[in-house]
Every structure is written in structure tokens, then in C-alpha cells.
Write a protein that holds these residues in place. Structure first.
Motif, PDB file in Angstrom:
ATOM      1  N   GLU A  34      11.551 -60.354  -4.154  1.00 24.91           N
ATOM      2  CA  GLU A  34      11.569 -60.884  -2.787  1.00 24.91           C
ATOM      3  C   GLU A  34      10.418 -60.333  -1.962  1.00 24.91           C
ATOM      4  OE1 GLU A  34      14.060 -60.200   1.304  1.00 24.91           O
ATOM      5  OE2 GLU A  34      15.244 -60.327  -0.532  1.00 24.91           O
ATOM      6  N   MET A  35      10.182 -59.047  -2.020  1.00 24.05           N
ATOM      7  CA  MET A  35       9.142 -58.447  -1.185  1.00 24.05           C
ATOM      8  C   MET A  35       7.753 -58.925  -1.596  1.00 24.05           C
ATOM      9  SD  MET A  35       8.881 -54.386  -2.334  1.00 24.05           S
ATOM     10  CE  MET A  35      10.613 -53.992  -2.120  1.00 24.05           C
ATOM     11  N   LEU A  36       7.538 -59.124  -2.891  1.00 25.68           N
ATOM     12  CA  LEU A  36       6.228 -59.593  -3.347  1.00 25.68           C
ATOM     13  C   LEU A  36       5.996 -61.050  -2.964  1.00 25.68           C
ATOM     14  CD1 LEU A  36       6.086 -57.923  -6.873  1.00 25.68           C
ATOM     15  CD2 LEU A  36       4.809 -57.268  -4.830  1.00 25.68           C
ATOM     16  N   ALA A  37       7.060 -61.850  -2.947  1.00 29.28           N
ATOM     17  CA  ALA A  37       6.932 -63.242  -2.524  1.00 29.28           C
ATOM     18  C   ALA A  37       6.710 -63.336  -1.017  1.00 29.28           C
ATOM     19  CB  ALA A  37       8.180 -64.026  -2.922  1.00 29.28           C
ATOM     20  N   ASP A  38       7.348 -62.463  -0.259  1.00 25.89           N
ATOM     21  CA  ASP A  38       7.277 -62.522   1.203  1.00 25.89           C
ATOM     22  C   ASP A  38       5.980 -61.927   1.750  1.00 25.89           C
ATOM     23  OD1 ASP A  38       8.894 -62.799   3.897  1.00 25.89           O
ATOM     24  OD2 ASP A  38       8.025 -60.792   3.926  1.00 25.89           O
ATOM     25  N   PRO A  40       2.776 -60.566  -0.029  1.00 29.07           N
ATOM     26  CA  PRO A  40       1.945 -60.202  -1.193  1.00 29.07           C
ATOM     27  C   PRO A  40       0.793 -59.269  -0.872  1.00 29.07           C
ATOM     28  CG  PRO A  40       1.560 -62.481  -0.533  1.00 29.07           C
ATOM     29  CD  PRO A  40       2.765 -62.020   0.222  1.00 29.07           C
ATOM     30  N   LEU A  41       0.241 -59.317   0.342  1.00 28.82           N
ATOM     31  CA  LEU A  41      -0.900 -58.469   0.669  1.00 28.82           C
ATOM     32  C   LEU A  41      -0.504 -57.013   0.878  1.00 28.82           C
ATOM     33  CD1 LEU A  41      -2.974 -60.702   3.121  1.00 28.82           C
ATOM     34  CD2 LEU A  41      -3.318 -60.329   0.667  1.00 28.82           C
ATOM     35  N   ALA A  42       0.775 -56.770   1.090  1.00 30.39           N
ATOM     36  CA  ALA A  42       1.220 -55.409   1.374  1.00 30.39           C
ATOM     37  C   ALA A  42       1.426 -54.578   0.113  1.00 30.39           C
ATOM     38  CB  ALA A  42       2.515 -55.454   2.188  1.00 30.39           C
ATOM     39  N   PHE A  43       1.369 -55.212  -1.042  1.00 30.25           N
ATOM     40  CA  PHE A  43       1.692 -54.510  -2.278  1.00 30.25           C
ATOM     41  C   PHE A  43       0.614 -54.757  -3.336  1.00 30.25           C
ATOM     42  CE2 PHE A  43       5.586 -55.944  -0.165  1.00 30.25           C
ATOM     43  CZ  PHE A  43       6.102 -54.706   0.217  1.00 30.25           C
ATOM     44  N   ILE A  44       0.481 -53.818  -4.229  1.00 30.81           N
ATOM     45  CA  ILE A  44      -0.551 -53.912  -5.261  1.00 30.81           C
ATOM     46  C   ILE A  44      -0.118 -54.851  -6.385  1.00 30.81           C
ATOM     47  CG2 ILE A  44      -1.846 -52.608  -6.986  1.00 30.81           C
ATOM     48  CD1 ILE A  44      -1.621 -50.181  -5.159  1.00 30.81           C
ATOM     49  N   GLU A  45       1.129 -54.780  -6.773  1.00 30.63           N
ATOM     50  CA  GLU A  45       1.619 -55.580  -7.892  1.00 30.63           C
ATOM     51  C   GLU A  45       1.712 -57.060  -7.523  1.00 30.63           C
ATOM     52  OE1 GLU A  45       5.107 -55.100 -11.246  1.00 30.63           O
ATOM     53  OE2 GLU A  45       5.622 -54.667  -9.168  1.00 30.63           O
ATOM     54  N   ARG A  46       1.433 -57.923  -8.486  1.00 26.23           N
ATOM     55  CA  ARG A  46       1.567 -59.358  -8.277  1.00 26.23           C
ATOM     56  C   ARG A  46       2.972 -59.808  -8.640  1.00 26.23           C
ATOM     57  NH1 ARG A  46      -2.932 -62.341 -11.586  1.00 26.23           N
ATOM     58  NH2 ARG A  46      -1.861 -61.150 -13.232  1.00 26.23           N
ATOM     59  N   LEU A  47       3.423 -60.880  -7.974  1.00 22.95           N
ATOM     60  CA  LEU A  47       4.773 -61.393  -8.201  1.00 22.95           C
ATOM     61  C   LEU A  47       4.995 -61.766  -9.660  1.00 22.95           C
ATOM     62  CD1 LEU A  47       7.528 -62.393  -7.213  1.00 22.95           C
ATOM     63  CD2 LEU A  47       6.422 -64.548  -6.552  1.00 22.95           C
ATOM     64  N   ALA A  48       4.024 -62.433 -10.268  1.00 28.12           N
ATOM     65  CA  ALA A  48       4.183 -62.853 -11.662  1.00 28.12           C
ATOM     66  C   ALA A  48       4.349 -61.655 -12.597  1.00 28.12           C
ATOM     67  CB  ALA A  48       2.987 -63.698 -12.094  1.00 28.12           C
ATOM     68  N   PHE A 114      20.517 -55.429  -1.815  1.00 27.23           N
ATOM     69  CA  PHE A 114      19.524 -54.607  -1.136  1.00 27.23           C
ATOM     70  C   PHE A 114      18.712 -55.491  -0.185  1.00 27.23           C
ATOM     71  CE2 PHE A 114      19.296 -51.628  -5.059  1.00 27.23           C
ATOM     72  CZ  PHE A 114      20.510 -51.080  -4.694  1.00 27.23           C
ATOM     73  N   VAL A 115      18.578 -55.040   1.048  1.00 27.40           N
ATOM     74  CA  VAL A 115      17.838 -55.814   2.051  1.00 27.40           C
ATOM     75  C   VAL A 115      16.663 -55.038   2.629  1.00 27.40           C
ATOM     76  CG1 VAL A 115      19.821 -57.257   2.647  1.00 27.40           C
ATOM     77  CG2 VAL A 115      19.436 -55.103   3.883  1.00 27.40           C
ATOM     78  N   ALA A 116      16.458 -53.824   2.198  1.00 29.88           N
ATOM     79  CA  ALA A 116      15.319 -53.036   2.686  1.00 29.88           C
ATOM     80  C   ALA A 116      15.035 -51.916   1.700  1.00 29.88           C
ATOM     81  CB  ALA A 116      15.605 -52.468   4.073  1.00 29.88           C
ATOM     82  N   HIS A 117      13.780 -51.426   1.749  1.00 31.97           N
ATOM     83  CA  HIS A 117      13.362 -50.407   0.786  1.00 31.97           C
ATOM     84  C   HIS A 117      12.220 -49.580   1.359  1.00 31.97           C
ATOM     85  CE1 HIS A 117      10.662 -48.921  -2.422  1.00 31.97           C
ATOM     86  NE2 HIS A 117      11.763 -48.743  -3.120  1.00 31.97           N
ATOM     87  N   SER A 130       3.913 -36.278   1.768  1.00 36.45           N
ATOM     88  CA  SER A 130       4.589 -37.360   1.043  1.00 36.45           C
ATOM     89  C   SER A 130       4.005 -38.687   1.492  1.00 36.45           C
ATOM     90  CB  SER A 130       6.097 -37.351   1.309  1.00 36.45           C
ATOM     91  OG  SER A 130       6.709 -36.193   0.778  1.00 36.45           O
ATOM     92  N   VAL A 131       3.655 -39.531   0.536  1.00 29.85           N
ATOM     93  CA  VAL A 131       3.065 -40.834   0.829  1.00 29.85           C
ATOM     94  C   VAL A 131       4.134 -41.911   0.717  1.00 29.85           C
ATOM     95  CG1 VAL A 131       1.319 -42.516   0.171  1.00 29.85           C
ATOM     96  CG2 VAL A 131       0.858 -40.069  -0.078  1.00 29.85           C
ATOM     97  N   LEU A 132       4.334 -42.668   1.780  1.00 33.51           N
ATOM     98  CA  LEU A 132       5.268 -43.782   1.745  1.00 33.51           C
ATOM     99  C   LEU A 132       4.652 -44.960   1.002  1.00 33.51           C
ATOM    100  CD1 LEU A 132       6.216 -42.151   4.429  1.00 33.51           C
ATOM    101  CD2 LEU A 132       7.413 -44.289   4.942  1.00 33.51           C
ATOM    102  N   PHE A 133       5.497 -45.704   0.281  1.00 35.62           N
ATOM    103  CA  PHE A 133       5.028 -46.902  -0.402  1.00 35.62           C
ATOM    104  C   PHE A 133       6.138 -47.957  -0.412  1.00 35.62           C
ATOM    105  CE2 PHE A 133       7.022 -44.449  -3.820  1.00 35.62           C
ATOM    106  CZ  PHE A 133       7.726 -45.424  -4.526  1.00 35.62           C
ATOM    107  N   ALA A 134       5.722 -49.204  -0.594  1.00 36.55           N
ATOM    108  CA  ALA A 134       6.656 -50.330  -0.736  1.00 36.55           C
ATOM    109  C   ALA A 134       7.717 -50.352   0.364  1.00 36.55           C
ATOM    110  CB  ALA A 134       7.309 -50.301  -2.118  1.00 36.55           C
ATOM    111  N   VAL A 135       7.263 -50.237   1.608  1.00 39.60           N
ATOM    112  CA  VAL A 135       8.193 -50.334   2.737  1.00 39.60           C
ATOM    113  C   VAL A 135       8.415 -51.814   3.032  1.00 39.60           C
ATOM    114  CG1 VAL A 135       8.603 -49.745   5.148  1.00 39.60           C
ATOM    115  CG2 VAL A 135       7.362 -48.144   3.669  1.00 39.60           C
ATOM    116  N   TYR A 136       9.676 -52.236   3.019  1.00 34.79           N
ATOM    117  CA  TYR A 136       9.979 -53.661   3.177  1.00 34.79           C
ATOM    118  C   TYR A 136      11.371 -53.841   3.744  1.00 34.79           C
ATOM    119  CZ  TYR A 136      11.085 -58.506   2.057  1.00 34.79           C
ATOM    120  OH  TYR A 136      11.472 -59.820   2.146  1.00 34.79           O
ATOM    121  N   ILE A 137      11.500 -54.844   4.625  1.00 34.76           N
ATOM    122  CA  ILE A 137      12.797 -55.236   5.175  1.00 34.76           C
ATOM    123  C   ILE A 137      12.901 -56.750   5.082  1.00 34.76           C
ATOM    124  CG2 ILE A 137      14.299 -55.246   7.210  1.00 34.76           C
ATOM    125  CD1 ILE A 137      12.817 -52.715   8.138  1.00 34.76           C
ATOM    126  N   SER A 138      14.002 -57.245   4.541  1.00 32.05           N
ATOM    127  CA  SER A 138      14.209 -58.684   4.447  1.00 32.05           C
ATOM    128  C   SER A 138      14.143 -59.319   5.833  1.00 32.05           C
ATOM    129  CB  SER A 138      15.576 -58.987   3.814  1.00 32.05           C
ATOM    130  OG  SER A 138      15.622 -58.546   2.473  1.00 32.05           O
TER     131      SER A 138
END
Length: 210
Positions: A34-38, A40-48, A114-117, A130-138
Motif C-alpha cells: 500500500e505505501m509503495l503504491a501510494d 512511490p517517491l518516498a521509498f527506495i523499493e519499487r512496488l513490483a 496495519f494502517v501506519a508504520h 537513530s534514523v527513521l525510515f518508511a514512515v507512512y500513514i494510510s
């Protein structure tokens, strides 16, 4: 006068923040896609690529992130519950989930998701950070203070690990995210970095005490 049906007592779901567990792989995979589809520029990994990864890889990552002080992941989990004064799983004052009649606090339910991470790991350039990563909220759960609760959870974990600073990176131009982090005490360090996957984008660095 009530009708006496169950619908008289329906309570909207709430979301409780907690650290990920080793058995959370399937729901973590669903949120990752969900987060990668919503965003995509915020994360390094691609949805596929994320969709192609086998479930056991998500399980291995969840197991590593569930314990220890090098890496951690925190999620907001929904459930049919009654909000009440109390403490969240992070130890911060806030809403807690009260099980419905006939359910135990640990009993899984089909409507919990899960609706947030937010994840964090020790920074290789400075072991006190500590470095935060993959911060996302539906989308449907934005504006409900979940970002603050997730950052609180990461900060508490970071302090317990002996790291008194938090660091994160945001795409330059994402002013909404920058303002949200500023409200939580993050300040722009002035450092600018190339985006890891897009040569036309730049990221800015933000920092605050844990």
C-alpha cells in the motif's frame, strides 16, 4: 429508545501503536504494498519488487525488527475497540484498545490491519543517532495523531538503546511532510542529499532529540 440490536453499540475502530512482532509478516506485506503504491517517491523499493518478494522474507525482516536495539519497526493496528484514557503500547498517554466482549486482548480478528508504520535503525555514521525510515500513514487515518505516536514510539526505543538523537530525510518540495515533522520538533539541518533513485530530486535532512 434502542432497538436492542448489536448495531446500537457499534464503536468505530481505533489504532494502537506497537512494535512489530515476528508473526506480523502478512499484514506488514499488505501495508508495504500500500505505501509503495501510494507514495512511490518516498521509498527506495519499487512496488513490483516488493510484490515479488516471498512472504518468508517479510517474516525474516519482522523477526529482526521485533527485538533488539539495532533496528525496530512500529505499526498502528486497527481493531473494534472503545477508546478510553490510558497508555499506548509506546508508554505515552493516549488511547488504548479495549477488547470487545468475548475476545481476549491477544485474539486475532479478521478486521484488524496495519494502517501506519515507522521504522528506525542505528545510523552507521553516528552510533548515537537513530534514523527513521518508511514512515507512512494510510490516507483514511491521516490527521489522527498517529504520526506523533509513531515518532514517540521510535524515540522511546532510541533512548532505551542509548541513542539520544533522531534523524530523517524528506524529499525537497514535500512541504506538508516537512511541516508535520517540524510540529514534532524536527529541524532542518541544512544538509541536502541526492534522492536514492531519482536524479531530478533532492532530499533534506531533519533532526531532533529523541
Amino acid at each position: 429508545m434502542g432497538t436492542g440490536t448489536d448495531t446500537d453499540h457499534v464503536v468505530p475502530p481505533v489504532a494502537a501503536v506497537r512494535r512489530i512482532r515476528a508473526d506480523d509478516a502478512a499484514r506488514m506485506r499488505a501495508l508495504r504494498l500500500e505505501m509503495l503504491a501510494d507514495s512511490p517517491l518516498a521509498f527506495i523499493e519499487r512496488l513490483a519488487d516488493a510484490a515479488a518478494r516471498p512472504l518468508h522474507e517479510y517474516a525474516e525482516r519482522a523477526a529482526r525488527s521485533a527485538v533488539g536495539d539495532l533496528i525496530a519497526q512500529f505499526v498502528a493496528e486497527t481493531g473494534p475497540a472503545t477508546p478510553q484514557a490510558g497508555r499506548t503500547a509506546t508508554g505515552q498517554a493516549g488511547r488504548t484498545a479495549t477488547p470487545q466482549a468475548g475476545r481476549t486482548a491477544t485474539e486475532p480478528t479478521a478486521d484488524r490491519r496495519f494502517v501506519a508504520h515507522a521504522g528506525a535503525h542505528v545510523w552507521r555514521d553516528d552510533p548515537s543517532v537513530s534514523v527513521l525510515f518508511a514512515v507512512y500513514i494510510s490516507p483514511a487515518w491521516r490527521g489522527r495523531n498517529l504520526l506523533a505516536e509513531l515518532v514517540d514510539a521510535v524515540a522511546a526505543w532510541s533512548r532505551a538503546a542509548g541513542r539520544p538523537e533522531l534523524l530523517l530525510e524528506v524529499v525537497v518540495g514535500n512541504d506538508r511532510a516537512v511541516r508535520a515533522y517540524q510540529r514534532l520538533g524536527f529541524a532542518d539541518t541544512g544538509v541536502r542529499l541526492p534522492h536514492p533513485t531519482r536524479s531530478d530530486l533532492t532530499e533534506l535532512q531533519m533532526r531532533r532529540p529523541a
